[in-house]
Design an enzyme around this catalytic site. Structure first.
Site, PDB file in Angstrom:
ATOM      1  N   ASP A 113      -3.003   1.860 -19.947  1.00 31.53           N
ATOM      2  CA  ASP A 113      -3.795   2.305 -18.914  1.00 31.53           C
ATOM      3  C   ASP A 113      -3.463   1.391 -17.698  1.00 31.53           C
ATOM      4  O   ASP A 113      -1.870   1.145 -17.807  1.00 31.53           O
ATOM      5  CB  ASP A 113      -5.239   1.200 -19.105  1.00 31.53           C
ATOM      6  CG  ASP A 113      -5.878   1.965 -17.946  1.00 31.53           C
ATOM      7  OD1 ASP A 113      -6.201   2.622 -17.281  1.00 31.53           O
ATOM      8  OD2 ASP A 113      -7.519   1.034 -17.897  1.00 31.53           O
ATOM      9  N   ASP A 114      -3.670   1.788 -16.549  1.00 31.60           N
ATOM     10  CA  ASP A 114      -3.022   1.671 -15.558  1.00 31.60           C
ATOM     11  C   ASP A 114      -2.911   0.199 -15.250  1.00 31.60           C
ATOM     12  O   ASP A 114      -1.542  -0.449 -14.654  1.00 31.60           O
ATOM     13  CB  ASP A 114      -3.104   2.750 -14.424  1.00 31.60           C
ATOM     14  CG  ASP A 114      -4.588   2.253 -13.436  1.00 31.60           C
ATOM     15  OD1 ASP A 114      -4.633   1.684 -12.974  1.00 31.60           O
ATOM     16  OD2 ASP A 114      -5.220   2.781 -14.922  1.00 31.60           O
ATOM     17  N   CYS A 126      -8.662   4.712   2.519  1.00 32.45           N
ATOM     18  CA  CYS A 126      -9.124   6.074   2.639  1.00 32.45           C
ATOM     19  C   CYS A 126      -8.538   6.641   2.915  1.00 32.45           C
ATOM     20  O   CYS A 126      -6.841   6.695   2.384  1.00 32.45           O
ATOM     21  CB  CYS A 126      -9.011   5.460   4.232  1.00 32.45           C
ATOM     22  SG  CYS A 126      -9.888   4.468   4.945  1.00 32.45           S
ATOM     23  N   CYS A 168      -3.919  -8.703  -2.098  1.00 34.88           N
ATOM     24  CA  CYS A 168      -4.049  -7.708  -0.668  1.00 34.88           C
ATOM     25  C   CYS A 168      -4.402  -7.212   0.673  1.00 34.88           C
ATOM     26  O   CYS A 168      -5.439  -7.564   0.713  1.00 34.88           O
ATOM     27  CB  CYS A 168      -4.018  -6.763  -1.527  1.00 34.88           C
ATOM     28  SG  CYS A 168      -3.046  -5.181  -0.674  1.00 34.88           S
ATOM     29  N   ASN A 192      -6.529   5.391   7.871  1.00 31.36           N
ATOM     30  CA  ASN A 192      -6.366   4.518   6.736  1.00 31.36           C
ATOM     31  C   ASN A 192      -5.153   3.277   6.377  1.00 31.36           C
ATOM     32  O   ASN A 192      -4.244   3.564   6.602  1.00 31.36           O
ATOM     33  CB  ASN A 192      -5.596   5.970   5.582  1.00 31.36           C
ATOM     34  CG  ASN A 192      -5.544   5.303   4.440  1.00 31.36           C
ATOM     35  OD1 ASN A 192      -5.626   3.840   3.517  1.00 31.36           O
ATOM     36  ND2 ASN A 192      -3.783   5.297   3.422  1.00 31.36           N
ATOM     37  N   GLY A 193      -6.319   2.374   6.145  1.00 33.63           N
ATOM     38  CA  GLY A 193      -5.662   0.954   6.068  1.00 33.63           C
ATOM     39  C   GLY A 193      -6.062  -0.079   6.941  1.00 33.63           C
ATOM     40  O   GLY A 193      -7.677  -0.260   6.959  1.00 33.63           O
ATOM     41  N   GLY A 203     -11.074   7.670  -1.438  1.00 31.73           N
ATOM     42  CA  GLY A 203     -12.308   6.954  -0.742  1.00 31.73           C
ATOM     43  C   GLY A 203     -13.751   8.122  -0.917  1.00 31.73           C
ATOM     44  O   GLY A 203     -14.496   9.471  -0.364  1.00 31.73           O
ATOM     45  N   TYR A 238      -1.536   3.988  -9.845  1.00 32.90           N
ATOM     46  CA  TYR A 238      -2.755   4.630  -9.554  1.00 32.90           C
ATOM     47  C   TYR A 238      -3.546   5.282  -8.623  1.00 32.90           C
ATOM     48  O   TYR A 238      -4.674   5.943  -8.509  1.00 32.90           O
ATOM     49  CB  TYR A 238      -3.744   3.202  -9.695  1.00 32.90           C
ATOM     50  CG  TYR A 238      -5.067   3.424  -9.803  1.00 32.90           C
ATOM     51  CD1 TYR A 238      -5.858   4.152 -11.088  1.00 32.90           C
ATOM     52  CD2 TYR A 238      -5.823   2.547  -8.396  1.00 32.90           C
ATOM     53  CE1 TYR A 238      -6.914   4.193 -10.647  1.00 32.90           C
ATOM     54  CE2 TYR A 238      -7.810   3.267  -8.316  1.00 32.90           C
ATOM     55  CZ  TYR A 238      -7.997   4.083 -10.057  1.00 32.90           C
ATOM     56  OH  TYR A 238      -8.749   3.776 -10.076  1.00 32.90           O
TER      57      TYR A 238
END
Lengths: 479, 479, 479, 479
Positions: free
Chosen positions: C361-362, C12, C398, C116-117, C41, C258
């Site tokens: 790339d990341d 978010c 995660c 956000n979370g 988001g 990222y």
């Protein structure tokens, strides 16, 4: 009943307005008038407006309220003249390109043209024009007519002269309303197949397919456009000229029976009264012992009332129509339990239970809807169902604007009255006799076309191999 | 007349279905049934389906055909149970959050709830719940009811017990249909303000606000839910329990006069026949010398027919209603020439010209529409216009689901009959006497609420400062 | 690369503004700021505005430009405070009900909350609340947080005190911005998993997930919100308090790698520079003989530039990304010839033909996109392709807001570096060593969470049986 | 930079495919190819497909992904041939009627035609055709070309002969792809103003404006269509003929500088490499002492890289472009604080702060965007800003497809380089010298048109009074 059922389809509604003394504000008029004419065509619609000689047009597939959203109306410029159109459209014409007004540019500037009708010599005209190097963007008769006018205009002294000369090359049905940068013009084919009338409001001149559009904008009825007449409105006022080709008067009788709105006056006769008279004639010709007379909503109600009044049998409300019927109704897959007629109509049990019912409708096409309706009445407890149709059996092709697809779709072309009665499950069935047709519009002095009932047409129909409309997609295998 | 005019508004329609033996296919049923109940609420609608104990819901602002597009219907999973709702919605509730079914999760799982009605103690309940730490996402009574059930369920043995106990805390009008993972439940307030009936089809059990929804899906009427009753359908069949609080039977009489569909049967009486009876009583009480009786389409037609039959004056079609009336109609700015009533209705000149006309409508709210209609008749040539209303003067607030905004909107609260007659421009005006009301539904044994006519309510109305609905936006200045 | 590929997803973006001295005009600010935060988001978005203490909210599924059309923006009232949100959303949260701001009413009025979370104890909190009779409309943590605040507020002296107390009951990641009728409040979890900063513009106070949102509205960066801090803005100015629970600082390192925009400054470090440093470290650790270094657009470009600079190998443009990539792109069925990566990216033949290429790339998730990209380079004539990843192998779940669905989706959880190299078809493959992570953000003094690389989490993850988010639909089989 | 800024506009992209051996499946190819060509026109788009000799077309205003929704793609029939188009469109052409492919019917059947370019003798052709009685539905050159072909076809032996003869009557720029029921035809004007190439995939033949469209569908580049060439694909294979009129080769040099995609190869030269060479030449001609070279995203990046490489000054990322920029972005009214450039671009402070910056862009039109960009850099701390343009000053009208509206819009037509430098606020300003232009596309043997820089045109421009395009609405005041 409505266009959502198995019904006949009118082709189009047309409208035009010329405001006096350069007054503007024609968009609301066109919008309200087309709203009143929406029953004549639900496939597409459009309005063209004349802003100081520049023509702007908006048109699209959909109902008026879908196409002319608030945003669209706000963006349309205003002007002192407008023409507008709604189209039913056959399968072949059901696309955006065929929507009208048709706005084209030619040697003398722009022309916005609206047509209600079908040319019987469209195929020949198309061939002729193609041989001269023409390209066609649509399959619409309106494009052919625009081409003819553009060609005649090269030789003629005025746009109206060009229209009159072009009309000599056009056979079949057409009621035209068109607009040049400076003039509004209405024209009707020499047979006068489709209605077209003129109205007036504080000096503004209005043309419309039906008088109900005049009522909608507070205008008063002046007169019908005569068959073969071209009426021109400009700064110099209203003038008129005549196409040199003459033909017998032949108004489509179905305008009175089903197409037109009951509150319209056509050729001097009330559509509502014509339908009541049809019901009364039916009662005289096909009497029956019964307890209640009901009509199929909405178009059978007037005739049912006429039948009831003539017969002395009480009139009743036999069905409630769902008033949210619209084009977006989705029929979910699992529908065996809820057929589509049931969803639109529900029988009023208290009216019909235990009764002998006379059920009046305006016409029968395939017969499937009638069968459903009869069975709804039986489920609601009707003891007997006597079906009466306020028109004769529909047996022949129409070449002048009533779309039936194919004669194969007509139950009356393949079955006797007795067979139809059995197929739809009624106890008895009676149609209006064709001899009564001229008497429906008792105030009218015009002639009528009843070719769909009798097979006798006032104009030579196109030969079999050249159907009146090019129903093919925009291609062929020549190249 | 229709909801697009100046009319009263019903609050909601509710529906539920439980299919036998785990059969699925409830979405088409819910869709068809809500289509039949659309007249009870056009603001928003929704369907919740139970797929093996998991509840899915789709709802949004708009008519059923707008919200349930082909794409949406294809994505909805099927199931063996569904509940559905349509909502009229006051200004405060007109948003997506208040759309129902209300789908919530609580201690015992999910619950989808639909309500028709208004709680008179909503304010107190909201305060109580907030004092306990509740948060509210909506201003809807349905959320309060869900909270009460969730709380009672912590103590009760079953969801239906929780419902019955919660009902003891709820005052006012409510007809509930709700669904848990395994049960379908219907409940009606102890006064029975709003209708709610049960139907059956091959073992499937259906609940609906009106019987016309049963007809739409081929189900047959079983009985009305009793005031104060809770009916539960589960694998174990249909069981019933009663709320312990008792109250006097008080069905809203406006259901018969205007809200319900004429083809519905409520508490044993035909709505159509009740309206004809209203017209007949009007004719007895307010006779007049006239040539034709006409009704204001659509809701005045039944009573007009009753008036005509009783009086012996011929019934006629006085108006044609534009059948493309929809919510998206744009009123372009320049409308002085074409008022909004004229666009929806057009007088049939051949019916009324030179005639003394009896004009029947169901009720009068502000009076502006009536004035327009009378003037349309005069323009069309009516010699006299005698207005008759098939209900008594509407003078008082309704606290049980009929939204009138404010008593200030009611012409009859501020003016005498004579004054109203003069304001709307009629030659005479007559209202139905309140004494006739109990006689309209001649087959019904229930009592009626006529508080809006008399000011006598069967339940204590909320005090002035605590209006029945929280019309405030989701905020206040406490913090 | 972008979210349309096989990439990690942030949860978010949040935003809030409090204008000084009652000035209004917060809608354009919220709109522009959210436009700058859209990368955080894309599933749904919303804005809530405070108009004289009354909160209004508009939110829906879709990108900002889809949800906030001209019409919507014109209808939104203005105010002196606003909060706004955009949400990525997992499968379970991808519906309109979970969109934020979450606007609720409770004992003390309205509250609009953005988060956000992800809470790691969401399941336990939900159970506790349900046991108290709560009903839930969503599966969102924001609803739980609102409930906690509403409960704590019954005892606390102020909303900010209630927030601080509620935070003691919440575990996991959350960056909150919320608004009461009179206050704007920001709060960050004690670990500081997700970024949240404060800005200022002519006395107006702004909170945002990233500083690029401040730039978008012409505000200047003030400071980051501290882990565990609650910042309150009201008429009395800006005050701050602390949650009593303390925890180790653990900013998500993927914000630098990222998620965040390169032009943002987080905890004092430039995201762009952090990525260049990552590329430089990669060059040190995984050198290779090559002719050109290219990045995968857009998120690999910064690291590629860092690699090129450090290694001395020229930097080149290896791919052109189609800039019309959007969410509505339809993949017609017959796609074997044109895979979806080819449609988004095209190799620049003149850059890579005949060259030894370092491709940066990341990160790598499933590996399918990497394989496609390597093969695009080979088709374009690259002689060798050496892949370099500017992050360590992503191997573990995660629990703090990065959505990977399941560990099964992670190629690095199942395969060695050599195996991955072979699967994606590269000539060599190198990942950034986890030891370099703390050195990327060279100006930052915070700690970092690198649990997804190491499996060591700064907070106890939820037990297996109670996943952090209730991914179930709103039902269960208890009833 | 992008089309959302103050930039030049290309007119169109064209595409055609003929599959071998009657294989179908051309819709996904057309869709993917047009997606790759979307940068050449964002106003409208369309695809016509040939299903067994019948042509079907769908086109509308909007981006490809807006016009070709899932529903539209599912309804389109499949076929073995297709042509497709995207159009930028000037103000006059920005309507649905001018969208292409233009599908018409003529003497020999259907024709679907796509054009990229502008005829300089359109006005004369229109007059000629109108004098012959033609009607026009659009203001598009494509309609004129279709008319010419239809006329020539009456005399010619084949459609391709008709095309070649018609080309003798057409002056100016055109790259055509068209389809008859049996043939796919590509043609390019004798000057070769606009690119057009041929590709191949397993025997299928493809035509496209740029080679990036070939890459998108997995086809390989075969060759460019020669100026004046007509290529025909049919069952008999690929044949070619030549227009008899010859002219000097004059490819628009802006295709290399800005219009084409960097990954395209035009006339043998890489667009990406041409831009790098432009940057390198700039560095030679306009050197400056600086710390970093940055480009304006996206079209200035290649040249910036070339400048950096040539000069030895490090290349950096100076701006982040918001990747959600789209056509629907609403600029709320209160925008003084957030100008539109700031919303699209944000400076990367860590790259430019305290630095002497070389800022490279491709061209300058009005200059307003450049001024904003320079000021963004100064706000972000740049010490000096040296602007370099990878094209000469744009000073003259283009008559061959680059839409600039009016010379009055060109800052370089009214101001010296020094004045422009001052207006945009740069410390220095350098343009590419016109002498370098022929050297950009180092692998190409064609000539170039640089009329917009020099005022010397390879074809006589239309006289002042007859602008190349009829920009008037469809009307004039002649009638």
């Amino acid at each position: 009943m409505e266009e959502v059922f198995d019904k006949l389809h009118e082709e189009c509604g047309v409208f035009g307005i010329y405001r006096k003394n350069g007054k503007t504000g024609v968009i609301p008029d066109a919008y309200h008038a087309m709203y009143a004419l929406q029953h004549r065509g639900q496939e597409s619609c459009g309005i063209a407006v004349n802003t100081d000689g520049v023509l702007h047009c908006h048109k699209d597939v959909g109902l008026l309220t879908d196409v002319f959203t608030k945003e669209v109306l706000e963006k349309l410029p205003e002007g002192r003249m407008a023409v507008a159109h709604c189209l039913y459209g056959t399968k072949a014409t059901k696309n955006r390109d065929n929507a009208q007004p048709m706005l084209v540019n030619y040697r003398k500037g722009a022309l916005a043209l609206c047509n209600n009708g079908v040319l019987t010599n469209a195929h020949q005209l198309r061939e002729e024009l193609a041989d001269g190097g023409a390209i066609f963007h649509t399959t619409s008769d309106a494009e052919l007519i625009a081409f003819l006018i553009a060609q005649e205009r090269l030789k003629a002294d005025s746009i109206e002269q060009a229209v009159a000369t072009a009309m000599e090359r056009m056979y079949g049905a057409y009621s035209l309303v068109m607009m040049s940068p400076t003039k509004l013009i209405a024209a009707r084919d020499p047979n006068g197949f489709r209605p077209l009338c003129m109205g007036e409001r504080d000096g503004d001149i209005i043309f419309a397919s039906e008088s109900c559009a005049l009522d909608a904008i507070g205008a008063s009825f002046v007169r019908d456009i005569r068959p073969g007449e071209v009426v021109v409105v400009s700064e110099d006022g209203v003038t008129t000229l005549e196409c040199s080709r003459k033909a017998q008067s032949a108004l489509c009788v179905f305008e009175f029976i089903y197409f037109a709105r009951p509150d319209s006056i056509i050729e001097g006769s009330s559509v509502h009264m014509a339908r009541r008279r049809a019901g009364a004639f039916l009662a005289l010709e096909h009497p029956v012992q019964a307890d209640v007379v009901i009509g199929v909503p909405d178009s059978g109600l007037d005739a049912a009332m006429g039948y009831a009044q003539q017969s002395g049998i009480p009139y009743g409300i036999g069905f409630i129509k769902n008033k949210y019927i619209g084009r977006t109704f989705i029929q979910p897959t699992q529908t065996e339990r809820a057929n589509s007629v049931r969803i639109k109509l529900n029988a009023v049990r208290s009216t019909v239970e235990g009764k002998r019912v006379v059920l009046v409708d305006d016409s029968i096409v395939r017969g499937t809807t009638s069968a459903h309706i009869v069975s709804l009445l039986r489920e609601a407890g009707a003891k007997e169902v006597h079906m009466r149709m306020s028109s004769p059996p529909f047996r022949h092709m129409c070449y002048f604007g009533t779309d039936i697809g194919s004669v194969d779709n007509l139950i009356a072309a393949k079955h006797s009255v007795e067979e139809i009665c059995r197929i739809i499950g009624a106890d008895s069935l009676g149609f209006l006799n064709v001899d009564y047709l001229p008497m429906l519009a008792d105030q009218s002095h015009c002639g009528f076309c009843s070719g769909c009932f009798t097979g006798n047409y006032p104009v030579e129909p196109p030969c079999e191999c050249h159907q009146p409309r090019c129903e093919r997609p925009l291609s062929q295998s020549k190249e």
